[in-house]
Scaffold this active site. Structure first.
Site, PDB file in Angstrom:
ATOM      1  N   GLY A  41       0.850  -1.186   0.000  1.00 30.87           N
ATOM      2  CA  GLY A  41       0.000   0.000   0.000  1.00 30.87           C
ATOM      3  C   GLY A  41       0.885   1.234   0.000  1.00 30.87           C
ATOM      4  O   GLY A  41       2.040   1.168   0.399  1.00 30.87           O
TER       5      GLY A  41
ATOM      6  N   GLU B   3      -3.180   3.062   5.391  1.00 33.71           N
ATOM      7  CA  GLU B   3      -2.979   4.078   4.338  1.00 33.71           C
ATOM      8  C   GLU B   3      -3.829   5.318   4.596  1.00 33.71           C
ATOM      9  O   GLU B   3      -3.373   6.436   4.371  1.00 33.71           O
ATOM     10  CB  GLU B   3      -3.283   3.492   2.957  1.00 33.71           C
ATOM     11  CG  GLU B   3      -2.396   2.314   2.535  1.00 33.71           C
ATOM     12  CD  GLU B   3      -0.907   2.519   2.740  1.00 33.71           C
ATOM     13  OE1 GLU B   3      -0.445   3.675   2.677  1.00 33.71           O
ATOM     14  OE2 GLU B   3      -0.218   1.519   3.014  1.00 33.71           O
TER      15      GLU B   3
HETATM   16 ZN   LIG Z   1       2.747   3.404   5.621  1.00 29.29          ZN
END
Ligand SMILES: [Zn+2]
Length: 166
Positions: A45, A137
């Site tokens: 991510g 994230e």
């Molecule tokens: Zn991170």
């Protein structure tokens, strides 16, 4: 444009990102660069502020746990609901290379709303490992790193790690 991943303790990582107003070529190009960087660094991510772009934009690799990669871009992602705590487990981050620490307050199920690259609103239920990646994230968009969420003992270990890697 050549982007690079900012690393702790860069102050830019602490800032809150602004919503994406318009999904244009610039945004598409940013996502392309982010995807390349993420894959090159074996990430699962990446959030735009990690490459110094303070926009609410994340990508996650849906196939992170096996096989080919499948990247989902989420623009202006918003967690609508959370359910049940997830068991404690190690997290890492491309902005904190080399350190893994236990985060205890992640949720197992989340419902997320976001805009896709076509500007269509999506609402999805995400669970388990991918849910943790998305929470991690989205934290970046709010200037929060996983090392801000680790417990006291892990924080001591992180301090030691920073000293040793200086
Ligand atoms: Zn991170």
């Amino acid at each position: 444009m050549e982007y690079k991943i900012l690393t702790y303790p860069d102050k830019e990582l602490k800032k809150v990102s602004a919503p994406v107003e318009k999904i244009d070529d610039e945004i598409v190009n940013i996502i392309k660069s982010m995807s390349e960087l993420m894959l090159k660094n074996n990430g699962i991510g990446l959030a735009a502020p990690q490459i110094a772009i303070k926009k609410r934009l994340i990508i996650v690799n849906e196939k992170a746990l096996g096989g080919d990669s499948k990247i989902i871009a989420m623009i202006n992602p918003q967690i609508l609901s959370y359910e049940r705590f997830y068991e404690e487990h190690d997290e890492g981050c491309l902005s904190v290379p080399g350190f893994y620490g236990k985060v205890s307050d992640r949720r197992r199920y989340i419902r997320v709303k976001y805009l896709d690259l076509e500007g269509q609103e999506q609402e999805v239920d995400i669970d388990n490992f991918l849910s943790v990646v998305v929470q991690h994230e989205i934290d970046h968009l709010n200037g929060i790193l996983f090392v801000d969420r680790i417990n006291f003992v892990e924080k001591l270990r992180f301090k030691k790690f920073l000293k040793e890697t200086k």
